[in-house]
Design an enzyme around this catalytic site. Sequence first.
Site, mmCIF file in Angstrom:
data_model
loop_
_atom_site.group_PDB
_atom_site.id
_atom_site.type_symbol
_atom_site.label_atom_id
_atom_site.label_comp_id
_atom_site.label_asym_id
_atom_site.label_seq_id
_atom_site.Cartn_x
_atom_site.Cartn_y
_atom_site.Cartn_z
ATOM 1 N N VAL A 1 17.165 -11.600 -28.681
ATOM 2 C CA VAL A 1 17.199 -10.390 -27.858
ATOM 3 C C VAL A 1 17.384 -10.733 -26.377
ATOM 4 O O VAL A 1 17.989 -9.957 -25.627
ATOM 5 C CB VAL A 1 15.933 -9.534 -28.089
ATOM 6 N N GLU B 1 10.080 -4.871 -31.907
ATOM 7 C CA GLU B 1 8.741 -5.307 -32.306
ATOM 8 C C GLU B 1 8.760 -6.766 -32.732
ATOM 9 O O GLU B 1 9.807 -7.335 -33.033
ATOM 10 C CB GLU B 1 8.192 -4.437 -33.437
ATOM 11 N N GLY C 1 14.784 -7.814 -36.266
ATOM 12 C CA GLY C 1 13.767 -7.141 -35.475
ATOM 13 C C GLY C 1 13.920 -7.489 -34.013
ATOM 14 O O GLY C 1 15.030 -7.711 -33.529
ATOM 15 N N GLU C 2 12.806 -7.498 -33.279
ATOM 16 C CA GLU C 2 12.691 -7.797 -31.852
ATOM 17 C C GLU C 2 13.619 -6.971 -30.965
ATOM 18 O O GLU C 2 13.921 -7.328 -29.842
ATOM 19 C CB GLU C 2 12.875 -9.298 -31.564
ATOM 20 N N GLY C 3 14.078 -5.827 -31.478
ATOM 21 C CA GLY C 3 14.942 -4.950 -30.691
ATOM 22 C C GLY C 3 16.386 -5.364 -30.645
ATOM 23 O O GLY C 3 17.176 -4.783 -29.881
#
Length: 338
Positions: free
Chosen positions: A104, A162, A304-306
Amino acid sequence: MTTGLPFDDIRDLFTRLPPLDGEAVAGMRDRDAELTKPLGSLGRLETLAEWLGAVQGTPRPTLNRPLVAVFAANHGVVAQGVSSFPQSVTQGMVSNFAAGGAAVNQICATYGLGLKVFELALDYPTNDITEDAAMDEAACAATMAFGMEAIAGGTDLLCLGEMGIGNTTIAAAIYHALYGGSAADWVGRGTGVDDAGLARKISAVERAVALHKGSSSDPLELLRRLGGRDIAAMAGAILAARMQRVPVILDGYVVCAAAAVLHAAALGILDHCIAGHRSAEGQHGEVLRRLGKEPLLDLGMRLGEGSGAALAAGIVKAALACHTGMATFADAGVSNKD
């Protein structure tokens, strides 16, 4: 009538959601009709620009301070052997974000997005949902309030992400409680568990939902029983963004669990949100169908992690740039008549 319980203020917000601005959209369509292109030729880019105007409440929306907010938390359900990684990885990845080493970080740098990581008591995992409620009402409400502060510094686009070992199990439990079916319908492999790990994960979701049976009639009660701090904080961030007219891009499977809780609580509460992508995790596509969201991207991602929301933000920025930066026929000295 209020009861004085911690969730009362949140429920009150559900009744005061600001509507999207139809006049702003009309103004944007007037300009769009004069741009040097055939009407409708930019397809969804045109409706994305209109969505920004409708949410922000202006025919001249901005994307000067886009933010990716990543919420990190740990979950007691990891004790059930639902992940192939230990909980210490959550803190390790938070450090990796801070050092600029995560995926990200690279996406944010590419598209000019801000990045903030919010740590949520990583040394104190929520309770194991197969044995107890994850949080009490006061803790859940306080965590939602913390999430609401994600936009306190000012942003005109919020992308949610997240990080938390075990959180795909938490998300699957929420979906199973909300939407029914079998636990296996909603459980994916998350961090890449083997068949035995997948069976443990399915069992954990089955037992958790059975233990907290009946909570799905009250979405906030479901959230505090089956959710984690990351999901509660993201629900707060989504709600605060609606109240302050900030457009939101949802990431994948776990982020949408927070959105699903709100969707069950109030009609139209997610009108300021779009889905950045369709994750390959679990039944994210089915979740998006139930939320009424068509994803911008479908790249087989499940990080994940945006990451998916951040990629989608690049498209949204391009959509607005086309609307604001293109010349009109009059500007270009080009006739728009046949």
